[in-house]
Design a protein around this motif. Structure first.
Motif, mmCIF file in Angstrom:
data_model
loop_
_atom_site.group_PDB
_atom_site.id
_atom_site.type_symbol
_atom_site.label_atom_id
_atom_site.label_comp_id
_atom_site.label_asym_id
_atom_site.label_seq_id
_atom_site.Cartn_x
_atom_site.Cartn_y
_atom_site.Cartn_z
ATOM 1 N N UNK A 71 4.615 -28.714 6.528
ATOM 2 C CA UNK A 71 4.967 -30.124 6.430
ATOM 3 C C UNK A 71 6.000 -30.355 5.338
ATOM 4 N N UNK A 72 5.997 -29.513 4.315
ATOM 5 C CA UNK A 72 6.835 -29.748 3.146
ATOM 6 C C UNK A 72 8.191 -29.056 3.196
ATOM 7 N N UNK A 73 8.582 -28.506 4.330
ATOM 8 C CA UNK A 73 9.881 -27.829 4.430
ATOM 9 C C UNK A 73 10.969 -28.840 4.790
ATOM 10 N N UNK A 74 12.141 -28.728 4.149
ATOM 11 C CA UNK A 74 13.250 -29.626 4.511
ATOM 12 C C UNK A 74 13.658 -29.402 5.967
ATOM 13 N N UNK A 75 13.865 -30.480 6.726
ATOM 14 C CA UNK A 75 14.173 -30.346 8.154
ATOM 15 C C UNK A 75 15.498 -29.663 8.462
ATOM 16 N N UNK A 76 16.533 -29.893 7.653
ATOM 17 C CA UNK A 76 17.815 -29.227 7.868
ATOM 18 C C UNK A 76 18.555 -29.681 9.104
ATOM 19 N N UNK A 77 18.562 -30.978 9.383
ATOM 20 C CA UNK A 77 19.273 -31.485 10.564
ATOM 21 C C UNK A 77 20.775 -31.572 10.338
ATOM 22 N N UNK A 78 21.206 -31.541 9.070
ATOM 23 C CA UNK A 78 22.620 -31.679 8.759
ATOM 24 C C UNK A 78 23.045 -33.113 8.525
ATOM 25 N N UNK A 79 22.076 -34.033 8.487
ATOM 26 C CA UNK A 79 22.366 -35.450 8.283
ATOM 27 C C UNK A 79 21.298 -36.010 7.348
ATOM 28 N N UNK A 80 21.735 -36.645 6.265
ATOM 29 C CA UNK A 80 20.795 -37.140 5.254
ATOM 30 C C UNK A 80 19.764 -38.098 5.836
ATOM 31 N N UNK A 81 20.204 -39.069 6.618
ATOM 32 C CA UNK A 81 19.268 -40.042 7.191
ATOM 33 C C UNK A 81 18.249 -39.345 8.085
ATOM 34 N N UNK A 82 18.733 -38.472 8.953
ATOM 35 C CA UNK A 82 17.827 -37.784 9.879
ATOM 36 C C UNK A 82 16.876 -36.848 9.138
ATOM 37 N N UNK A 83 17.374 -36.160 8.110
ATOM 38 C CA UNK A 83 16.512 -35.290 7.300
ATOM 39 C C UNK A 83 15.407 -36.099 6.623
ATOM 40 N N UNK A 131 11.128 -30.071 -2.387
ATOM 41 C CA UNK A 131 11.589 -30.312 -1.020
ATOM 42 C C UNK A 131 12.644 -31.405 -0.985
ATOM 43 N N UNK A 132 12.360 -32.512 -1.680
ATOM 44 C CA UNK A 132 13.303 -33.621 -1.677
ATOM 45 C C UNK A 132 14.577 -33.283 -2.441
ATOM 46 N N UNK A 133 14.463 -32.512 -3.512
ATOM 47 C CA UNK A 133 15.663 -32.089 -4.230
ATOM 48 C C UNK A 133 16.540 -31.189 -3.357
ATOM 49 N N UNK A 134 15.909 -30.338 -2.567
ATOM 50 C CA UNK A 134 16.654 -29.493 -1.631
ATOM 51 C C UNK A 134 17.373 -30.349 -0.600
ATOM 52 N N UNK A 135 16.649 -31.317 -0.046
ATOM 53 C CA UNK A 135 17.227 -32.206 0.953
ATOM 54 C C UNK A 135 18.441 -32.954 0.379
ATOM 55 N N UNK A 136 18.297 -33.512 -0.808
ATOM 56 C CA UNK A 136 19.390 -34.252 -1.433
ATOM 57 C C UNK A 136 20.510 -33.294 -1.853
ATOM 58 N N UNK A 137 20.156 -32.111 -2.348
ATOM 59 C CA UNK A 137 21.171 -31.130 -2.722
ATOM 60 C C UNK A 137 22.059 -30.761 -1.546
ATOM 61 N N UNK A 138 21.461 -30.593 -0.372
ATOM 62 C CA UNK A 138 22.248 -30.306 0.826
ATOM 63 C C UNK A 138 23.154 -31.484 1.173
ATOM 64 N N UNK A 139 22.632 -32.705 1.001
ATOM 65 C CA UNK A 139 23.438 -33.904 1.277
ATOM 66 C C UNK A 139 24.595 -34.030 0.280
#
Length: 193
Positions: A71-83, A131-139
Motif C-alpha cells: 500500500x505504501x509504494x509510490x504508484x509511478x504513473x508519471x503524473x503528480x495528480x494521478x500519483x 513514500x510521499x517524499x519519493x512521489x514529490x521528488x519524482x514530480x
C-alpha cells in the motif's frame, strides 16, 4: 496453531515470525501479543525474535509494516495528480484490510505504552513520509512540483488530511470525492511548480 520447528534462517525466518506476529495481532490484538505465542506460532524460539526486535512494540509495528508494504509504494504513473490520487486511493481502500485493522488496534494501545508510541511514530516517518517524499521528488524531477515541496510536512499534507478524515469522522473509508478534493484543492496548489 503452532508451526513445526524447522531450522530456518535469514529472510525465511523473519517472514515466518512476521506472519506469526500478524496472525497473533489479528486474533488477539496488541494486548494479547506475546513473544512466546509468536515464537510458538512461527515454530521458532523467543531468542530468534529478540535478536531481531527488542520488544513486542517493535515486533508489532514490523508485522504491520510488513502487511502494509504494498500500500505504501509510490504508484509511478508519471503524473503528480494521478500519483497522489492513486496513493490516497490505495491507502483509503486499505483501511478495511487486515493491516489497517491491526494498525487501529495498535493505535488504541498507544496511550499506555511509550515504546509502542515511539515505534508507530518511526513507522509513520519511514513509511508514509518516505513514500510521499519519493512521489514529490519524482514530480520535482519532471518539473511538476517546486523543490521546496520536498519538505516532509509539505509532501505529506494529503496523507495527513486523509488521516484527519479517518480520525475525526470515525470512518474506515472516505468517499472518493473527498480524496479528489484533498488533491485538487489543497495538495496540488501547495506543491506544484
Amino acid at each position: 496453531m503452532a508451526a513445526p520447528k524447522t531450522r530456518r534462517r535469514g529472510t525465511d525466518l523473519e517472514e515466518a515470525i512476521l506472519r506469526a506476529a500478524a496472525g497473533e495481532l489479528a486474533d488477539g490484538g496488541y494486548p494479547g501479543l506475546t513473544m512466546e505465542r509468536v515464537a510458538q506460532r512461527a515454530g521458532t524460539n523467543k531468542n530468534a525474535i529478540y535478536r531481531r526486535w527488542p520488544n513486542r512494540a517493535a515486533l508489532a509495528v514490523a508485522a504491520y509494516r510488513h502487511l502494509a508494504e504494498d500500500t505504501l509504494k509510490p504508484p509511478g504513473t508519471g503524473n503528480l495528480r494521478e500519483d497522489a490520487l492513486a496513493l490516497l486511493r490505495a491507502i483509503n481502500c486499505g483501511q478495511t484490510s487486515p493491516a489497517a485493522r491491526i494498525l487501529r488496534g495498535l493505535l488504541t494501545g498507544v496511550g499506555d505504552e511509550p515504546e509502542l508510541r515511539e515505534q508507530l511514530h518511526e513507522q509513520a516517518v519511514r513509511g508514509g513520509t518516505d513514500t510521499w517524499l519519493t512521489l514529490v521528488g519524482e514530480a520535482v524531477a519532471r518539473g511538476e512540483a517546486r523543490p521546496e515541496a520536498l519538505h516532509p510536512r509539505v509532501a505529506t499534507v494529503a496523507l495527513v488530511l486523509l488521516r484527519h478524515e479517518f480520525l475525526t469522522r470515525g470512518l474506515t473509508t472516505v468517499d472518493d470525492g473527498v480524496l479528489v478534493e484533498i488533491v485538487d484543492e489543497v495538495y496540488l496548489p501547495l506543491v506544484r511548480a
